[in-house]
Design a protein around this motif. Sequence first.
Motif, PDB file in Angstrom:
ATOM      1  N   LYS A 106      36.788  24.255  79.438  1.00 52.80           N
ATOM      2  CA  LYS A 106      37.162  24.255  80.850  1.00 52.80           C
ATOM      3  C   LYS A 106      38.593  23.742  81.011  1.00 52.80           C
ATOM      4  O   LYS A 106      38.968  22.719  80.438  1.00 52.80           O
ATOM      5  N   ILE A 107      39.371  24.470  81.806  1.00 58.14           N
ATOM      6  CA  ILE A 107      40.790  24.169  82.001  1.00 58.14           C
ATOM      7  C   ILE A 107      41.060  23.935  83.480  1.00 58.14           C
ATOM      8  O   ILE A 107      40.625  24.709  84.328  1.00 58.14           O
ATOM      9  N   LYS A 108      41.790  22.887  83.787  1.00 49.87           N
ATOM     10  CA  LYS A 108      42.159  22.582  85.171  1.00 49.87           C
ATOM     11  C   LYS A 108      43.682  22.499  85.287  1.00 49.87           C
ATOM     12  O   LYS A 108      44.340  21.878  84.465  1.00 49.87           O
ATOM     13  N   VAL A 109      44.229  23.145  86.309  1.00 45.38           N
ATOM     14  CA  VAL A 109      45.657  23.088  86.593  1.00 45.38           C
ATOM     15  C   VAL A 109      45.877  22.077  87.710  1.00 45.38           C
ATOM     16  O   VAL A 109      45.264  22.190  88.784  1.00 45.38           O
ATOM     17  N   VAL A 110      46.729  21.098  87.490  1.00 43.14           N
ATOM     18  CA  VAL A 110      46.907  19.988  88.428  1.00 43.14           C
ATOM     19  C   VAL A 110      48.349  19.934  88.930  1.00 43.14           C
ATOM     20  O   VAL A 110      49.298  19.849  88.132  1.00 43.14           O
ATOM     21  N   ASN A 111      48.501  20.007  90.245  1.00 37.86           N
ATOM     22  CA  ASN A 111      49.799  19.810  90.908  1.00 37.86           C
ATOM     23  C   ASN A 111      50.897  20.742  90.395  1.00 37.86           C
ATOM     24  O   ASN A 111      52.054  20.340  90.229  1.00 37.86           O
ATOM     25  N   LEU A 112      50.547  21.983  90.155  1.00 37.49           N
ATOM     26  CA  LEU A 112      51.509  22.995  89.751  1.00 37.49           C
ATOM     27  C   LEU A 112      51.398  24.204  90.680  1.00 37.49           C
ATOM     28  O   LEU A 112      50.355  24.426  91.287  1.00 37.49           O
ATOM     29  N   GLY A 113      52.467  24.987  90.765  1.00 39.32           N
ATOM     30  CA  GLY A 113      52.521  26.114  91.686  1.00 39.32           C
ATOM     31  C   GLY A 113      51.666  27.286  91.270  1.00 39.32           C
ATOM     32  O   GLY A 113      51.058  27.317  90.191  1.00 39.32           O
ATOM     33  N   ASN A 114      51.676  28.294  92.135  1.00 37.07           N
ATOM     34  CA  ASN A 114      50.813  29.447  91.956  1.00 37.07           C
ATOM     35  C   ASN A 114      51.104  30.212  90.672  1.00 37.07           C
ATOM     36  O   ASN A 114      50.184  30.747  90.035  1.00 37.07           O
ATOM     37  N   ALA A 115      52.368  30.277  90.263  1.00 40.57           N
ATOM     38  CA  ALA A 115      52.707  30.993  89.030  1.00 40.57           C
ATOM     39  C   ALA A 115      52.033  30.357  87.818  1.00 40.57           C
ATOM     40  O   ALA A 115      51.635  31.060  86.878  1.00 40.57           O
ATOM     41  N   PHE A 116      51.885  29.032  87.830  1.00 46.44           N
ATOM     42  CA  PHE A 116      51.235  28.349  86.721  1.00 46.44           C
ATOM     43  C   PHE A 116      49.723  28.568  86.759  1.00 46.44           C
ATOM     44  O   PHE A 116      49.080  28.662  85.708  1.00 46.44           O
ATOM     45  N   ILE A 117      49.173  28.655  87.957  1.00 47.75           N
ATOM     46  CA  ILE A 117      47.741  28.962  88.088  1.00 47.75           C
ATOM     47  C   ILE A 117      47.466  30.381  87.601  1.00 47.75           C
ATOM     48  O   ILE A 117      46.548  30.626  86.807  1.00 47.75           O
ATOM     49  N   GLN A 118      48.288  31.333  88.073  1.00 53.61           N
ATOM     50  CA  GLN A 118      48.106  32.716  87.641  1.00 53.61           C
ATOM     51  C   GLN A 118      48.393  32.870  86.148  1.00 53.61           C
ATOM     52  O   GLN A 118      47.727  33.654  85.459  1.00 53.61           O
ATOM     53  N   GLY A 119      49.385  32.132  85.649  1.00 49.76           N
ATOM     54  CA  GLY A 119      49.686  32.172  84.225  1.00 49.76           C
ATOM     55  C   GLY A 119      48.529  31.649  83.390  1.00 49.76           C
ATOM     56  O   GLY A 119      48.231  32.169  82.305  1.00 49.76           O
ATOM     57  N   THR A 120      47.867  30.605  83.887  1.00 46.81           N
ATOM     58  CA  THR A 120      46.689  30.080  83.207  1.00 46.81           C
ATOM     59  C   THR A 120      45.588  31.130  83.170  1.00 46.81           C
ATOM     60  O   THR A 120      44.947  31.353  82.128  1.00 46.81           O
ATOM     61  N   ASP A 121      45.351  31.790  84.300  1.00 43.91           N
ATOM     62  CA  ASP A 121      44.327  32.833  84.354  1.00 43.91           C
ATOM     63  C   ASP A 121      44.653  33.972  83.388  1.00 43.91           C
ATOM     64  O   ASP A 121      43.755  34.539  82.750  1.00 43.91           O
ATOM     65  N   LEU A 122      45.941  34.312  83.269  1.00 40.35           N
ATOM     66  CA  LEU A 122      46.353  35.361  82.350  1.00 40.35           C
ATOM     67  C   LEU A 122      46.071  34.954  80.907  1.00 40.35           C
ATOM     68  O   LEU A 122      45.514  35.747  80.120  1.00 40.35           O
ATOM     69  N   ALA A 123      46.463  33.738  80.548  1.00 36.66           N
ATOM     70  CA  ALA A 123      46.218  33.264  79.182  1.00 36.66           C
ATOM     71  C   ALA A 123      44.727  33.250  78.872  1.00 36.66           C
ATOM     72  O   ALA A 123      44.297  33.665  77.785  1.00 36.66           O
ATOM     73  N   ILE A 124      43.935  32.781  79.819  1.00 36.25           N
ATOM     74  CA  ILE A 124      42.484  32.737  79.639  1.00 36.25           C
ATOM     75  C   ILE A 124      41.930  34.138  79.419  1.00 36.25           C
ATOM     76  O   ILE A 124      41.106  34.371  78.512  1.00 36.25           O
ATOM     77  N   SER A 125      42.378  35.095  80.221  1.00 40.73           N
ATOM     78  CA  SER A 125      41.866  36.460  80.102  1.00 40.73           C
ATOM     79  C   SER A 125      42.218  37.068  78.746  1.00 40.73           C
ATOM     80  O   SER A 125      41.428  37.830  78.173  1.00 40.73           O
ATOM     81  N   ARG A 126      43.384  36.725  78.216  1.00 45.34           N
ATOM     82  CA  ARG A 126      43.790  37.265  76.921  1.00 45.34           C
ATOM     83  C   ARG A 126      42.928  36.711  75.797  1.00 45.34           C
ATOM     84  O   ARG A 126      42.537  37.450  74.877  1.00 45.34           O
ATOM     85  N   TYR A 127      42.627  35.431  75.836  1.00 43.55           N
ATOM     86  CA  TYR A 127      41.723  34.860  74.833  1.00 43.55           C
ATOM     87  C   TYR A 127      40.315  35.433  74.976  1.00 43.55           C
ATOM     88  O   TYR A 127      39.690  35.845  73.985  1.00 43.55           O
ATOM     89  N   ASN A 128      39.811  35.456  76.189  1.00 41.85           N
ATOM     90  CA  ASN A 128      38.429  35.879  76.400  1.00 41.85           C
ATOM     91  C   ASN A 128      38.207  37.344  76.061  1.00 41.85           C
ATOM     92  O   ASN A 128      37.093  37.754  75.731  1.00 41.85           O
ATOM     93  N   ALA A 129      39.269  38.156  76.134  1.00 42.22           N
ATOM     94  CA  ALA A 129      39.149  39.574  75.804  1.00 42.22           C
ATOM     95  C   ALA A 129      38.899  39.807  74.319  1.00 42.22           C
ATOM     96  O   ALA A 129      38.497  40.915  73.924  1.00 42.22           O
TER      97      ALA A 129
END
Length: 276
Positions: A106-129
């Motif tokens: 489980k990964i949590k993004v804390v006090n960072l902007g939307n690009a970092f949230i979306q970037g986290t989701d992108l990284a997660i999707s690449r691993y999970n694929a």
Amino acid sequence: MKKQTRSILLCLFMMAGIVIASCQKEATKAEPAPSEIPRQVQDLIKSRGFSTENVRNYNGGYLIEGDIFLDKETLAAETSTPNLRIAEVEQYRTNNLVRNLPRVIKIKVVNLGNAFIQGTDLAISRYNALGLSLTFQRVTSGTANVTIQGFYEGPSGGFITLGYAGFPTSSGNPYNSISMNTHPQAYGSNPNVNYVGSVIQHELGHCIGFRHTDYMNRAYSCGSSGAGNEGAGSIGAVHIPGTPTGPDAGSWMLACSNGGNRTFNTNDKVALNYLY
């Protein structure tokens, strides 16, 4: 992970890591220069298989190789796992890996902007694929295994640190944090999600036990002489079978960013599937 910069501000200073700047104020003490780190500490870092070039005191530990944080407990820990080095540039892992598989991190993004949230989701999707036994999930509440947070540090010496992380614990858990640089010269005033996601993807690689593909000679991706052969080490530089014995262009674990969108190449996928 870091990237090269071509700023005309030649006074900018960077030594493959983070420096706490003093701004010339007498009341503010700068972090010790690499040469001021005690010789016994440098010897210990080298014995663990890391470069002592430009090592920095940071947050009660040491920042090395541009984006790897070692706390003093990890640095002092002994291991009986052998170090296996076969060639100059190939896929390497540390002795410690994430255990108790299959497992959701489980990964949590804390006090960072939307690009970092979306970037986290992108990284997660690449691993999970990849269909690994290790998968990732972003959470917004509750306990997280990995917290992504910000730090602010400008470029220097032609480089800027984009982010940093550490290695898995001896108990088999991933490293618990990734720090991402919020300075405008890291990702710009309007960060590109693919770029941010690629760096997070890289730092997650450290969190689950991957070393830099070119850790033996970071000149391959960083364009400098780097530290060369760092010697045997107890942290581990274990070759992953099936990965190349020569320079691996485009690997997601190269030490320096290419300034854009970098994801897993074929050999990266071999390495990840072998371990997880």
